[in-house]
Design a protein around this motif. Structure first.
Motif, PDB file in Angstrom:
ATOM      1  N   GLY A  12      31.644  76.848  37.611  1.00 21.10           N
ATOM      2  CA  GLY A  12      32.149  76.367  38.902  1.00 21.10           C
ATOM      3  C   GLY A  12      31.957  77.390  40.000  1.00 21.10           C
ATOM      4  N   ALA A  13      31.150  77.019  40.998  1.00 22.27           N
ATOM      5  CA  ALA A  13      30.934  77.895  42.164  1.00 22.27           C
ATOM      6  C   ALA A  13      31.646  77.313  43.375  1.00 22.27           C
ATOM      7  CB  ALA A  13      29.441  78.061  42.428  1.00 22.27           C
ATOM      8  N   ARG A  36      28.084  72.374  38.927  1.00 17.44           N
ATOM      9  CA  ARG A  36      27.635  70.988  38.725  1.00 17.44           C
ATOM     10  C   ARG A  36      26.873  70.426  39.928  1.00 17.44           C
ATOM     11  NH1 ARG A  36      32.545  67.072  37.923  1.00 17.44           N
ATOM     12  NH2 ARG A  36      32.813  67.754  40.070  1.00 17.44           N
ATOM     13  N   ARG A  37      27.321  70.770  41.133  1.00 20.13           N
ATOM     14  CA  ARG A  37      26.722  70.158  42.330  1.00 20.13           C
ATOM     15  C   ARG A  37      25.416  70.859  42.725  1.00 20.13           C
ATOM     16  NH1 ARG A  37      32.082  70.415  45.975  1.00 20.13           N
ATOM     17  NH2 ARG A  37      31.666  72.586  45.506  1.00 20.13           N
ATOM     18  N   ALA A  54      43.925  75.461  55.407  1.00 21.14           N
ATOM     19  CA  ALA A  54      44.731  76.506  56.029  1.00 21.14           C
ATOM     20  C   ALA A  54      44.614  77.775  55.178  1.00 21.14           C
ATOM     21  CB  ALA A  54      46.186  76.066  56.119  1.00 21.14           C
ATOM     22  N   GLN A 132      24.094  72.151  37.143  1.00 19.62           N
ATOM     23  CA  GLN A 132      24.289  72.400  35.710  1.00 19.62           C
ATOM     24  C   GLN A 132      25.727  72.028  35.391  1.00 19.62           C
ATOM     25  OE1 GLN A 132      21.480  73.257  34.057  1.00 19.62           O
ATOM     26  NE2 GLN A 132      20.569  73.152  36.110  1.00 19.62           N
ATOM     27  N   ARG A 133      25.872  70.952  34.645  1.00 20.83           N
ATOM     28  CA  ARG A 133      27.219  70.445  34.363  1.00 20.83           C
ATOM     29  C   ARG A 133      27.742  70.978  33.036  1.00 20.83           C
ATOM     30  NH1 ARG A 133      26.547  64.948  33.282  1.00 20.83           N
ATOM     31  NH2 ARG A 133      26.976  65.301  31.079  1.00 20.83           N
ATOM     32  N   CYS A 134      28.904  71.583  33.080  1.00 24.76           N
ATOM     33  CA  CYS A 134      29.526  72.045  31.836  1.00 24.76           C
ATOM     34  C   CYS A 134      30.161  70.847  31.143  1.00 24.76           C
ATOM     35  CB  CYS A 134      30.592  73.092  32.176  1.00 24.76           C
ATOM     36  SG  CYS A 134      31.547  73.588  30.737  1.00 24.76           S
ATOM     37  N   THR A 165      36.309  78.361  36.440  1.00 21.70           N
ATOM     38  CA  THR A 165      36.772  78.135  37.817  1.00 21.70           C
ATOM     39  C   THR A 165      36.255  76.760  38.226  1.00 21.70           C
ATOM     40  OG1 THR A 165      34.813  79.391  38.512  1.00 21.70           O
ATOM     41  CG2 THR A 165      36.913  80.555  38.512  1.00 21.70           C
ATOM     42  N   GLY A 167      37.882  73.841  38.614  1.00 19.93           N
ATOM     43  CA  GLY A 167      38.718  72.900  39.338  1.00 19.93           C
ATOM     44  C   GLY A 167      39.680  72.095  38.471  1.00 19.93           C
ATOM     45  N   TYR A 193      45.781  60.410  49.785  1.00 15.87           N
ATOM     46  CA  TYR A 193      45.424  60.875  51.129  1.00 15.87           C
ATOM     47  C   TYR A 193      44.068  60.332  51.555  1.00 15.87           C
ATOM     48  CZ  TYR A 193      42.195  64.355  49.172  1.00 15.87           C
ATOM     49  OH  TYR A 193      41.160  64.964  48.530  1.00 15.87           O
ATOM     50  N   LEU A 303      41.113  79.853  35.704  1.00 16.57           N
ATOM     51  CA  LEU A 303      41.553  80.463  36.963  1.00 16.57           C
ATOM     52  C   LEU A 303      41.473  79.415  38.081  1.00 16.57           C
ATOM     53  CD1 LEU A 303      40.791  84.019  38.217  1.00 16.57           C
ATOM     54  CD2 LEU A 303      40.239  82.101  39.721  1.00 16.57           C
ATOM     55  N   GLY A 304      42.403  79.473  39.013  1.00 14.36           N
ATOM     56  CA  GLY A 304      42.416  78.543  40.153  1.00 14.36           C
ATOM     57  C   GLY A 304      42.937  77.175  39.740  1.00 14.36           C
ATOM     58  N   GLY A 315      49.815  74.401  51.845  1.00 19.13           N
ATOM     59  CA  GLY A 315      48.550  75.022  52.228  1.00 19.13           C
ATOM     60  C   GLY A 315      48.270  76.266  51.396  1.00 19.13           C
ATOM     61  N   GLN A 316      48.565  76.199  50.089  1.00 20.20           N
ATOM     62  CA  GLN A 316      48.460  77.412  49.270  1.00 20.20           C
ATOM     63  C   GLN A 316      47.510  77.307  48.080  1.00 20.20           C
ATOM     64  OE1 GLN A 316      49.781  80.644  49.536  1.00 20.20           O
ATOM     65  NE2 GLN A 316      50.087  79.963  51.629  1.00 20.20           N
TER      66      GLN A 316
HETATM   67  C1  LIG Z   1      43.652  67.273  50.730  1.00 24.02           C
HETATM   68  C2  LIG Z   1      43.716  68.709  50.306  1.00 24.02           C
HETATM   69  C3  LIG Z   1      44.023  69.677  51.231  1.00 24.02           C
HETATM   70  C4  LIG Z   1      44.116  71.022  50.851  1.00 24.02           C
HETATM   71  N1  LIG Z   1      44.451  71.946  51.784  1.00 24.02           N
HETATM   72  C5  LIG Z   1      44.589  73.236  51.414  1.00 24.02           C
HETATM   73  C6  LIG Z   1      44.947  74.229  52.381  1.00 24.02           C
HETATM   74  O1  LIG Z   1      45.159  73.924  53.561  1.00 24.02           O
HETATM   75  N2  LIG Z   1      45.071  75.531  51.966  1.00 24.02           N
HETATM   76  C7  LIG Z   1      44.859  75.888  50.669  1.00 24.02           C
HETATM   77  O2  LIG Z   1      45.011  77.078  50.352  1.00 24.02           O
HETATM   78  N3  LIG Z   1      44.514  74.975  49.731  1.00 24.02           N
HETATM   79  C8  LIG Z   1      44.367  73.673  50.075  1.00 24.02           C
HETATM   80  N4  LIG Z   1      43.997  72.747  49.138  1.00 24.02           N
HETATM   81  C9  LIG Z   1      43.798  73.175  47.741  1.00 24.02           C
HETATM   82  C10 LIG Z   1      42.390  73.733  47.515  1.00 24.02           C
HETATM   83  O3  LIG Z   1      41.442  72.762  47.861  1.00 24.02           O
HETATM   84  C11 LIG Z   1      42.211  74.109  46.047  1.00 24.02           C
HETATM   85  O4  LIG Z   1      43.322  74.795  45.567  1.00 24.02           O
HETATM   86  C12 LIG Z   1      40.953  74.971  45.865  1.00 24.02           C
HETATM   87  O5  LIG Z   1      39.823  74.227  46.204  1.00 24.02           O
HETATM   88  C13 LIG Z   1      40.861  75.473  44.430  1.00 24.02           C
HETATM   89  O6  LIG Z   1      39.653  76.163  44.256  1.00 24.02           O
HETATM   90  P1  LIG Z   1      38.922  76.161  42.841  1.00 24.02           P
HETATM   91  O7  LIG Z   1      37.684  76.951  43.045  1.00 24.02           O
HETATM   92  O8  LIG Z   1      39.881  76.528  41.777  1.00 24.02           O
HETATM   93  O9  LIG Z   1      38.541  74.645  42.579  1.00 24.02           O
HETATM   94  P2  LIG Z   1      37.467  73.769  43.361  1.00 24.02           P
HETATM   95  O10 LIG Z   1      37.430  74.122  44.793  1.00 24.02           O
HETATM   96  O11 LIG Z   1      37.754  72.349  42.977  1.00 24.02           O
HETATM   97  O12 LIG Z   1      36.059  74.189  42.740  1.00 24.02           O
HETATM   98  C14 LIG Z   1      35.676  73.814  41.431  1.00 24.02           C
HETATM   99  C15 LIG Z   1      34.170  73.914  41.335  1.00 24.02           C
HETATM  100  O13 LIG Z   1      33.783  73.633  40.000  1.00 24.02           O
HETATM  101  C16 LIG Z   1      32.724  72.700  40.009  1.00 24.02           C
HETATM  102  N5  LIG Z   1      32.791  71.931  38.774  1.00 24.02           N
HETATM  103  C17 LIG Z   1      33.701  70.972  38.451  1.00 24.02           C
HETATM  104  N6  LIG Z   1      33.424  70.478  37.240  1.00 24.02           N
HETATM  105  C18 LIG Z   1      32.319  71.130  36.795  1.00 24.02           C
HETATM  106  C19 LIG Z   1      31.543  71.033  35.605  1.00 24.02           C
HETATM  107  N7  LIG Z   1      31.839  70.149  34.652  1.00 24.02           N
HETATM  108  N8  LIG Z   1      30.491  71.866  35.474  1.00 24.02           N
HETATM  109  C20 LIG Z   1      30.167  72.768  36.442  1.00 24.02           C
HETATM  110  N9  LIG Z   1      30.863  72.876  37.596  1.00 24.02           N
HETATM  111  C21 LIG Z   1      31.920  72.057  37.764  1.00 24.02           C
HETATM  112  C22 LIG Z   1      32.965  71.858  41.253  1.00 24.02           C
HETATM  113  O14 LIG Z   1      31.790  71.192  41.671  1.00 24.02           O
HETATM  114  C23 LIG Z   1      33.443  72.914  42.233  1.00 24.02           C
HETATM  115  O15 LIG Z   1      32.388  73.532  42.898  1.00 24.02           O
HETATM  116  C24 LIG Z   1      43.887  71.389  49.499  1.00 24.02           C
HETATM  117  C25 LIG Z   1      43.568  70.410  48.556  1.00 24.02           C
HETATM  118  C26 LIG Z   1      43.483  69.081  48.956  1.00 24.02           C
HETATM  119  C27 LIG Z   1      43.164  68.044  47.924  1.00 24.02           C
END
Ligand SMILES: Cc1cc2nc3c(=O)[nH]c(=O)nc-3n(C[C@H](O)[C@H](O)[C@H](O)COP(=O)(O)OP(=O)(O)OC[C@H]3O[C@@H](n4cnc5c(N)ncnc54)[C@H](O)[C@@H]3O)c2cc1C
Length: 460
Positions: A12-13, A36-37, A54, A132-134, A165, A167, A193, A303-304, A315-316
């Motif tokens: 996940g990037a 993946r994307r 935020a 590249q999809r895991c 990472t 998601g 939403y 993580l994350g 917004g966290q």
């Molecule tokens: C409506 C909304 C508003 C938000 N507003 C805020 C805000 O104001 N402030 C804030 O701090 N947070 C906010 N968030 C939360 C924030 O979006 C997330 O906490 C943050 O994106 C988490 O980052 P991450 O890298 O862990 O996950 P993600 O950003 O989801 O990244 C995961 C990555 O993994 C990739 N991936 C997924 N599955 C696979 C797979 N099978 N193989 C390979 N890659 C894969 C995805 O394509 C993606 O690039 C909001 C969330 C939502 C839904």
């Protein structure tokens, strides 16, 4: 073995994965990130979910550590407080912090992600593999399974350790669910939403106050708007999926227009593409993910959002994910490449705080959609800022601890509850901050918050 000889595989990037790859690259690790994307810097790919976010102190701290803070601040818009659009058409401003140094920043998710990827790839030993999809992981064999989204080819990769990472729907976490004693819960809200737009004015300016997070609180639902650098605002309607009003009953352009005309007439006047946006943009789900453990020995860790997706009302989510990266980096300082100890310490330091921000975020939904328009709530907010001014070593408003300090979320939540009880006592029967009995305030604060004085160091 020295750091630079080790290979780390990230899945996940997104925001957390791109940032973490920079932290790891700075330590000399070789990092391969599988995403993946397609590459969002080349193709027109949505960064997914919200268009802007935020950004606040925890996220800014991490960006500062990796040397990206100035570049991001240059494209971020400070939001100094909430602009509340009342049901009677009134507009009132509530500052977030004690002065203009305490602001949050609206930043484009796509720009942030792209710049983090650029920075990651500026290190010769970081490679991001797109499309590249895991598909999951075999922990005993340390083998991660992938499908090449372009060719359909399936293959496995094995490195010294793996950090997921990927998601909220993390396939690595799903593998943990099936192979370990593993606790997992995912709780969806009744609310979903939808993103909508207020375009820029004809001259490119902002049609409503630029430096605020706008809220139209309507008790069981709400509309919010965050500014974008091009003069537009991205609005988000948070509404129940079912019922009336609900996304399910807003099923024709006329019904959408009538709903907005009744509930948000001032916003409607600024939304020429409302019906089009409403029916072309998806309705998103909002949920909280909790799980335990967060790692499998030294083989893999989460993580994350992969281990703690939260609802977005504080917004966290991203800020917390960025703080995960900061803490994991500290654990690497403490334990070197003893990955088992690194992951155990990271889990120990973060799990309790991730649980706390999940609860805080759920609690803040009620505050944002309902209480921000309540005069008593506004009074307690004002009194909180006055108490911070008078008793800065003991009293810092909960919102400030979460947003403007790096107070551990669990500490912020516990102290926030004590402080709220003090605020309720001090504001009973009064209607202005000047009427507060400050002697009593001093007594209550010293009695109830002094026992937590040892935590005071973590407040600032
Ligand atoms: C409506 C909304 C508003 C938000 N507003 C805020 C805000 O104001 N402030 C804030 O701090 N947070 C906010 N968030 C939360 C924030 O979006 C997330 O906490 C943050 O994106 C988490 O980052 P991450 O890298 O862990 O996950 P993600 O950003 O989801 O990244 C995961 C990555 O993994 C990739 N991936 C997924 N599955 C696979 C797979 N099978 N193989 C390979 N890659 C894969 C995805 O394509 C993606 O690039 C909001 C969330 C939502 C839904």
């Amino acid at each position: 073995m020295t750091d630079h000889q080790q290979h780390i595989l990230l899945v996940g990037a997104g925001l957390a994965g791109s940032l973490l790859s920079v932290y790891l690259a700075r330590r000399g690790f070789a990092v391969d990130v599988y995403e993946r994307r397609p590459d969002m810097r080349l193709a027109h790919v949505s960064a997914g979910r919200s268009i802007n976010l935020a950004l606040s102190t925890r996220g800014i701290h991490a960006l500062r550590e990796v040397g990206l803070v100035d570049a991001i601040m240059a494209i971020a818009i400070p939001m100094r407080g909430r602009m509340i659009h009342g049901e009677d058409g009134s507009v009132t401003f509530q500052p977030y912090g004690k002065d203009d140094s305490e602001v949050i920043y609206s930043v484009s998710r796509g720009d942030l992600n792209r710049r983090l990827m650029d920075l990651a790839e500026s290190y010769p030993h970081v490679r991001i593999h797109f499309q590249q999809r895991c598909d999951g992981m075999d922990f005993a064999a340390r083998a991660v399974h992938f499908t090449d989204e372009e060719t359909g080819a399936k293959y496995t990769r094995s490195e010294d350790t793996v950090i997921a990472t990927d998601g909220a729907g993390s396939p690595i976490r799903q593998s943990m669910e099936t192979t370990l004693p593993f606790n997992f819960s995912q709780d969806f809200l009744e609310h979903g939403y939808k993103e909508l737009t207020i375009p820029a004015a004809d001259d490119g300016g902002f049609r409503i106050e630029k430096h605020a997070l706008h809220i139209w609180p309507r008790h069981s639902f709400m509309l919010i708007a965050l500014p974008n650098p091009d003069g537009s605002f991205t609005c988000t309607l948070f509404l129940q999926h079912e019922g009336d009003p609900g996304f399910s009953s807003l099923d024709t352009p006329e019904r959408v227009r009538v709903f907005f005309a009744r509930e948000f007439p001032d916003a409607l006047a600024l939304m020429p593409t409302l019906e089009q946006d409403f029916f072309s943009n998806p309705t998103g789900a909002l949920g909280t993910v909790r799980c335990f453990p967060w790692h499998v020995g030294d083989a893999a860790a989460l993580l994350g959002d992969a281990c703690h997706a939260v609802v977005p009302f504080y917004g966290q989510g991203m800020n917390c994910a960025f703080e995960d990266c900061t803490v994991l980096n500290e654990c690497l300082d403490d334990f070197g490449t003893d990955w088992h100890r690194v992951y155990a310490a990271y889990q120990e330091r973060r799990k309790v705080n991730a649980d706390a921000i999940a609860d805080l975020a759920l609690e803040n939904f009620i505050e944002m959609r309902d209480r921000v328009a309540d005069p008593h709530f506004l009074l307690t907010k004002k009194v909180g800022l006055v108490l911070e001014d008078r008793f800065p070593e003991y009293f810092i408003p909960k919102y400030s601890m979460v947003t403007f300090h790096r107070t551990p979320y669990a500490v912020a939540r516990r102290r926030g509850q004590i402080q709220q009880a003090i605020l309720e006592e001090l504001t009973r029967g009064i209607d202005s901050p000047e009427a507060v009995d400050f002697e009593r305030a001093s007594r209550l604060i010293t009695e109830r918050l002094r026992p937590y004085a040892e935590e005071a160091g973590s407040l600032r």
